[in-house]
Design an enzyme around this catalytic site. Structure first.
Site, PDB file in Angstrom:
ATOM      1  N   ASP A 144     -16.237  -0.139   5.606  1.00 10.27           N
ATOM      2  CA  ASP A 144     -15.052   0.635   5.242  1.00 10.27           C
ATOM      3  C   ASP A 144     -14.897   0.681   3.718  1.00 10.27           C
ATOM      4  OD1 ASP A 144     -13.975  -1.884   4.632  1.00 10.27           O
ATOM      5  OD2 ASP A 144     -12.034  -1.450   5.546  1.00 10.27           O
ATOM      6  N   SER A 175      -8.024   0.097   0.721  1.00  8.46           N
ATOM      7  CA  SER A 175      -8.717  -0.240   1.966  1.00  8.46           C
ATOM      8  C   SER A 175      -9.465   0.970   2.523  1.00  8.46           C
ATOM      9  CB  SER A 175      -7.722  -0.816   2.969  1.00  8.46           C
ATOM     10  OG  SER A 175      -8.375  -1.383   4.065  1.00  8.46           O
ATOM     11  N   HIS A 176      -9.174   1.352   3.783  1.00  7.91           N
ATOM     12  CA  HIS A 176      -9.872   2.481   4.415  1.00  7.91           C
ATOM     13  C   HIS A 176      -8.994   3.732   4.417  1.00  7.91           C
ATOM     14  CE1 HIS A 176      -7.465   0.434   7.413  1.00  7.91           C
ATOM     15  NE2 HIS A 176      -7.309   1.605   7.983  1.00  7.91           N
ATOM     16  N   ARG A 211       0.835  -1.208   0.000  1.00  4.84           N
ATOM     17  CA  ARG A 211       0.000   0.000   0.000  1.00  4.84           C
ATOM     18  C   ARG A 211       0.863   1.248   0.000  1.00  4.84           C
ATOM     19  NH1 ARG A 211      -4.603   0.182   4.545  1.00  4.84           N
ATOM     20  NH2 ARG A 211      -4.455  -2.058   4.271  1.00  4.84           N
ATOM     21  N   HIS A 231     -12.722  -6.267  11.550  1.00  9.44           N
ATOM     22  CA  HIS A 231     -12.590  -7.460  10.698  1.00  9.44           C
ATOM     23  C   HIS A 231     -13.273  -8.613  11.442  1.00  9.44           C
ATOM     24  CE1 HIS A 231      -9.562  -6.043   7.744  1.00  9.44           C
ATOM     25  NE2 HIS A 231      -9.032  -5.371   8.738  1.00  9.44           N
ATOM     26  N   ASP A 258     -13.220  -0.794   1.447  1.00 12.53           N
ATOM     27  CA  ASP A 258     -13.221  -1.982   0.586  1.00 12.53           C
ATOM     28  C   ASP A 258     -14.081  -3.110   1.143  1.00 12.53           C
ATOM     29  OD1 ASP A 258     -11.384  -2.597   2.653  1.00 12.53           O
ATOM     30  OD2 ASP A 258     -10.249  -3.951   1.357  1.00 12.53           O
ATOM     31  N   LYS A 260      -4.229  -6.422  -2.049  1.00 10.00           N
ATOM     32  CA  LYS A 260      -4.410  -7.501  -1.075  1.00 10.00           C
ATOM     33  C   LYS A 260      -4.422  -8.811  -1.858  1.00 10.00           C
ATOM     34  CE  LYS A 260      -6.858  -4.737   2.381  1.00 10.00           C
ATOM     35  NZ  LYS A 260      -8.084  -4.522   3.176  1.00 10.00           N
ATOM     36  N   ASP A 305     -14.272  -4.866   3.951  1.00  6.76           N
ATOM     37  CA  ASP A 305     -13.866  -6.013   4.774  1.00  6.76           C
ATOM     38  C   ASP A 305     -13.947  -5.709   6.269  1.00  6.76           C
ATOM     39  OD1 ASP A 305     -11.600  -4.429   5.037  1.00  6.76           O
ATOM     40  OD2 ASP A 305     -10.207  -5.889   4.172  1.00  6.76           O
ATOM     41  N   ARG A 306     -14.384  -4.475   6.635  1.00  9.70           N
ATOM     42  CA  ARG A 306     -14.539  -4.124   8.054  1.00  9.70           C
ATOM     43  C   ARG A 306     -15.912  -3.513   8.279  1.00  9.70           C
ATOM     44  NH1 ARG A 306      -9.844  -0.972  10.602  1.00  9.70           N
ATOM     45  NH2 ARG A 306     -10.632   0.680   9.291  1.00  9.70           N
TER      46      ARG A 306
END
Length: 461
Positions: A238, A104-105, A16, A325, A240, A114, A242-243
């Site tokens: 979030d 992501s966030h 990232r 997560h 993407d 990822k 995943d949270r």
């Protein structure tokens, strides 16, 4: 031909960086070449690729696919969607690995990757290997791979709903203009009840609020919606997907460990005595609750790849982190999926038979610090934790060394650990009283001072 990455981009769990500064299309191409080479050398031939809604994601994806093809790998492109949709595709399609282009966030100017390798988490040394292979040009000259496209979103949404048996609730959903938006729109059409959506239009600039539901300030719009329409509860995602974040009908945040304590109840009815894993930042309330429900609570290291690996090792059906997560291996694939967690949370509330607000009200009232972050030199961060551990053990303190130092006292507990991804120490404390919390924070300060770290943390979740 060789390629060197900015070292700051090769992180513990993903790659990232800031687009145009530390990360560019050349990096995406090199990741494709190296990852594709590893897949081929392991006997694989196909990789699935997805992307989030950031402005830079299409060009990053194009370069990544080009690199994979040059490594002789065939690529299946699934297009725009949340990271768990990519994980799902990797689990059910005939492929040997998967890569999601996502920041992501992180803020809009970031992006990253990822990865999943033959159905397992790809992290730590794996990611460093991408760096060394690229620097050495350790790539095979092979025939260029082919590209196919797969429409998987409807299948994924159908899988989220498979076997669903939950009640009809009035729910607010905040997708934060992240990649989960289109999935949420499809999902709520299949769920019973009344659903009110916020910011499901994918916009990589995140014009409404930052897409991180673990920071309470980012839940302001959802709180307003739940209050105005008197909804039962609210769910947030979030960047993407995943949270997950959540609030009850009164707008109180339900933190990651509290969500896990709710989700554990139906799982432990169906798998009595099962191991439930949470990270070292989780409240003692969660571990006590899992034990009360007849489960086996297990404290483990923070980091989604580390948790996934531990789940496989222990056969745990459910795990979670404070960061939102949540991982389901019970009737699911063992990866972190906020959309699936949302559906299971609705089902759990129905099975428990109380309102979300009542469930939240019945939880023991603990007082926590936010995550406190202390900037330290990268070369010192693990050494400081070791020094603290040595001093604590010499003094006879009750210490858990799973991931840093977690210290239990009559007042509650405090934690000091080194971040895997930044040059910071992270501390947290929890007590049943404000006075107890003050005493715990004073212990953290005392230990840090003995190792030459000054107070003045950048506080925040």
């Amino acid at each position: 031909m060789t390629h060197r990455f900015d070292p700051s981009t090769l992180r513990e769990y993903d790659i990232r960086g800031i687009v145009g500064k530390t990360l560019g299309v050349e990096d995406a191409h090199a990741i494709g070449r190296s990852f594709g080479t590893l897949i081929r050398r392991a006997g694989g031939m196909r990789v699935v690729v997805g992307r989030d809604g950031r402005a830079s994601s299409p060009q990053m994806e194009t370069a990544l696919v080009d690199g994979l093809r040059q490594a002789g790998v065939n690529v299946v492109r699934i297009g725009l969607g949340p990271t768990p949709m990519l994980y799902y595709a990797e689990a059910v399609l005939e492929v040997d690995g998967g890569i999601q282009v996502t920041g992501s966030h992180n803020p809009a100017e970031y992006n990253g990757f990822k990865m999943v390798f033959q159905h397992r988490a790809f992290f730590g040394e794996d990611i460093q290997k991408i760096g060394t292979m690229s620097a050495d040009g350790d790539w095979d000259e092979v025939e260029t791979g082919e590209v196919d496209e797969a429409e998987i979103m409807d299948d994924y949404v159908g899988r989220l709903m498979a076997g669903y048996a939950g009640g009809a609730y009035r729910i607010g959903w905040d997708a934060g203009n992240g990649a989960a938006g289109p999935v949420i729109e499809k999902l709520v059409k299949l769920l019973p009840g009344e659903h009110h959506l916020l910011f499901t239009e994918v916009d990589g600039e995140f014009p409404n609020h930052h897409p991180d539901p673990t920071e309470e300030k980012n839940l302001a719009d959802l709180k307003r919606l739940v209050a105005e329409k008197s909804l039962d509860f609210g769910l947030a995602f979030d960047g993407d997907g995943d949270r997950i974040g959540a609030i009850d009908g009164e707008g109180r945040v339900i933190w990651g460990d509290q969500l896990l304590s709710i989700l554990a109840e139906p799982v432990l009815r169906e798998v009595p005595g099962a191991t439930i894993i949470a990270d070292v930042k989780a409240s003692q309330m969660l571990y006590d609750r899992v034990a009360e429900l007849g489960g086996e609570p297990l404290m483990w290291k923070t980091g989604h790849s580390l948790i996934k690996t531990k789940m496989k090792e222990t056969g745990a059906p459910l795990a979670g982190e404070m960061s939102g997560h949540i991982f389901f291996a019970h009737d699911y694939y063992g990866f972190d999926d906020a959309q699936y967690a949302a559906v299971q949370l609705i089902r759990a509330v129905h099975m428990i038979g109380k309102s979300m607000t009542q469930i939240r009200s019945e939880m023991p009232d603990m007082i926590n610090t936010p995550e406190m972050r202390f900037q330290v030199d990268e070369s010192r961060k693990f050494a400081i934790v070791d020094e603290v551990l040595d001093r604590l053990e010499a003094s006879g303190a009750q210490v858990d060394r799973t991931d840093g130092a977690r210290v239990n006292t009559d007042d509650g507990w405090w934690l000091l650990r080194a971040s895997n991804t930044q040059d910071v120490l992270v501390a947290r404390a929890e007590s049943q009283s404000a006075e107890g919390l003050d005493r715990l924070v004073a212990q953290i300060d005392e230990q840090l001072a003995k190792s030459g770290v000054e107070r003045g943390p950048q506080a925040g979740h």
